[in-house]
Design a protein around this motif. Structure first.
Motif, PDB file in Angstrom:
ATOM      1  N   ALA A  52      35.471  38.360  39.149  1.00 55.10           N
ATOM      2  CA  ALA A  52      35.963  37.015  38.880  1.00 55.10           C
ATOM      3  C   ALA A  52      34.771  36.170  39.219  1.00 55.10           C
ATOM      4  O   ALA A  52      34.466  35.067  38.472  1.00 55.10           O
ATOM      5  CB  ALA A  52      37.384  36.755  39.749  1.00 55.10           C
ATOM      6  N   ARG A  53      34.180  36.502  40.457  1.00 53.46           N
ATOM      7  CA  ARG A  53      33.021  35.464  40.716  1.00 53.46           C
ATOM      8  C   ARG A  53      31.929  35.422  39.854  1.00 53.46           C
ATOM      9  O   ARG A  53      31.563  34.318  39.341  1.00 53.46           O
ATOM     10  CB  ARG A  53      32.469  35.888  42.223  1.00 53.46           C
ATOM     11  CG  ARG A  53      32.875  35.215  43.552  1.00 53.46           C
ATOM     12  CD  ARG A  53      32.025  35.383  44.584  1.00 53.46           C
ATOM     13  NE  ARG A  53      31.697  36.740  44.867  1.00 53.46           N
ATOM     14  CZ  ARG A  53      32.081  37.517  45.607  1.00 53.46           C
ATOM     15  NH1 ARG A  53      33.478  37.266  46.191  1.00 53.46           N
ATOM     16  NH2 ARG A  53      31.956  38.811  45.802  1.00 53.46           N
ATOM     17  N   GLY A  54      31.663  36.569  39.212  1.00 53.94           N
ATOM     18  CA  GLY A  54      30.380  36.724  38.647  1.00 53.94           C
ATOM     19  C   GLY A  54      30.863  36.279  37.132  1.00 53.94           C
ATOM     20  O   GLY A  54      29.820  35.991  36.450  1.00 53.94           O
ATOM     21  N   THR A  55      32.125  36.241  36.581  1.00 57.42           N
ATOM     22  CA  THR A  55      32.330  35.422  35.523  1.00 57.42           C
ATOM     23  C   THR A  55      32.841  34.212  35.425  1.00 57.42           C
ATOM     24  O   THR A  55      33.164  33.578  34.409  1.00 57.42           O
ATOM     25  CB  THR A  55      33.337  36.472  34.583  1.00 57.42           C
ATOM     26  OG1 THR A  55      34.423  36.531  35.593  1.00 57.42           O
ATOM     27  CG2 THR A  55      32.632  37.926  34.409  1.00 57.42           C
ATOM     28  N   GLY A  56      32.933  33.661  36.488  1.00 60.39           N
ATOM     29  CA  GLY A  56      33.238  32.339  36.719  1.00 60.39           C
ATOM     30  C   GLY A  56      35.093  32.025  36.594  1.00 60.39           C
ATOM     31  O   GLY A  56      35.613  31.137  36.103  1.00 60.39           O
ATOM     32  N   LEU A  57      35.839  33.312  36.617  1.00 60.26           N
ATOM     33  CA  LEU A  57      37.298  33.212  36.457  1.00 60.26           C
ATOM     34  C   LEU A  57      37.871  33.377  37.766  1.00 60.26           C
ATOM     35  O   LEU A  57      37.163  33.673  38.819  1.00 60.26           O
ATOM     36  CB  LEU A  57      37.628  34.335  35.560  1.00 60.26           C
ATOM     37  CG  LEU A  57      37.008  34.451  34.138  1.00 60.26           C
ATOM     38  CD1 LEU A  57      37.179  35.775  33.574  1.00 60.26           C
ATOM     39  CD2 LEU A  57      37.532  33.238  33.189  1.00 60.26           C
ATOM     40  N   PHE A  58      39.230  33.191  37.738  1.00 59.00           N
ATOM     41  CA  PHE A  58      40.025  33.245  38.902  1.00 59.00           C
ATOM     42  C   PHE A  58      40.318  34.909  38.820  1.00 59.00           C
ATOM     43  O   PHE A  58      40.532  35.473  37.890  1.00 59.00           O
ATOM     44  CB  PHE A  58      41.339  32.569  39.050  1.00 59.00           C
ATOM     45  CG  PHE A  58      41.182  31.022  39.171  1.00 59.00           C
ATOM     46  CD1 PHE A  58      40.589  30.799  40.271  1.00 59.00           C
ATOM     47  CD2 PHE A  58      41.205  30.164  38.104  1.00 59.00           C
ATOM     48  CE1 PHE A  58      40.358  29.274  40.464  1.00 59.00           C
ATOM     49  CE2 PHE A  58      41.079  28.910  38.187  1.00 59.00           C
ATOM     50  CZ  PHE A  58      40.797  28.332  39.510  1.00 59.00           C
ATOM     51  N   PRO A  59      40.416  35.563  40.313  1.00 60.66           N
ATOM     52  CA  PRO A  59      40.924  37.016  40.261  1.00 60.66           C
ATOM     53  C   PRO A  59      42.241  37.154  39.480  1.00 60.66           C
ATOM     54  O   PRO A  59      42.199  38.206  38.868  1.00 60.66           O
ATOM     55  CB  PRO A  59      41.053  37.161  41.747  1.00 60.66           C
ATOM     56  CG  PRO A  59      40.253  36.085  42.342  1.00 60.66           C
ATOM     57  CD  PRO A  59      40.115  34.979  41.503  1.00 60.66           C
TER      58      PRO A  59
END
Ligand code: FES
Length: 163
Positions: A52-59
């Motif tokens: 999530a961090r690496g793709t800019g998304l929420f978990p």
């Protein structure tokens, strides 16, 4: 009987390496998840946060995609995936007996993995090879016109040292 298997902690360094390769892509989530699964064998729940961090998304968004696509698995799976057909054509030609024999031989129920992590048993609505009924697959190989002795022989071929 509970077939839950204690496995070693997944190596999340592999996830970091895969993430670094997808950094510049616009919508990398699905191929990225596929690669994590290919590399580790499944998508460990601990990997969701870094993905999530690496793709800019929420978990929760990553979890949503994993849940939506049947192809993604969040628990370890066996080295060999056995898929037994539950479709009508197979059913009328003894598919239930085939499933019973596979369960007996592997000593697992549907969706379970053997304690040695060699087999995971799944059932599917149709393998698309109804002319071979009753049919099953092991990994990418189709087996048809099955009878109990043939099933035992097939499973033996994949038994640990095999395949
Ligand atoms: S119903 Fe079994 S392969 Fe189609």
């Amino acid at each position: 009987m509970d077939k839950t298997v204690e496995t070693a902690k997944p190596d999340l360094k592999q996830v970091d390496e895969i993430l670094s390769r997808y950094q510049d892509q616009k919508w990398p989530l699905i191929p990225l998840l596929q690669e994590v699964q290919d590399e580790i064998g499944y998508i460990p729940p601990e990997a969701i946060e870094p993905i999530a961090r690496g793709t800019g998304l929420f978990p929760v968004q990553v979890q949503g995609v994993i849940t939506f696509y049947e192809q993604f698995h969040t628990t370890p799976r066996g080295k060999n995936i056995v898929r037994v057909c539950r479709g009508t054509a197979c059913h009328v030609r003894g598919g239930r007996t085939i499933l019973k024999i596979v369960k007996q031989n592997l000593d697992v129920e549907e969706g379970e993995t053997t304690p040695d992590m060699n087999f995971t048993l799944e059932t599917v609505p149709c393998l698309g090879t109804c002319f071979l009924a009753p049919a099953m697959m092991v990994n990418k190989n189709y087996y048809g016109k099955l009878a109990p002795p043939k099933v035992r022989n097939i499973l033996q071929q994949y038994d640990n040292a095999g395949d």
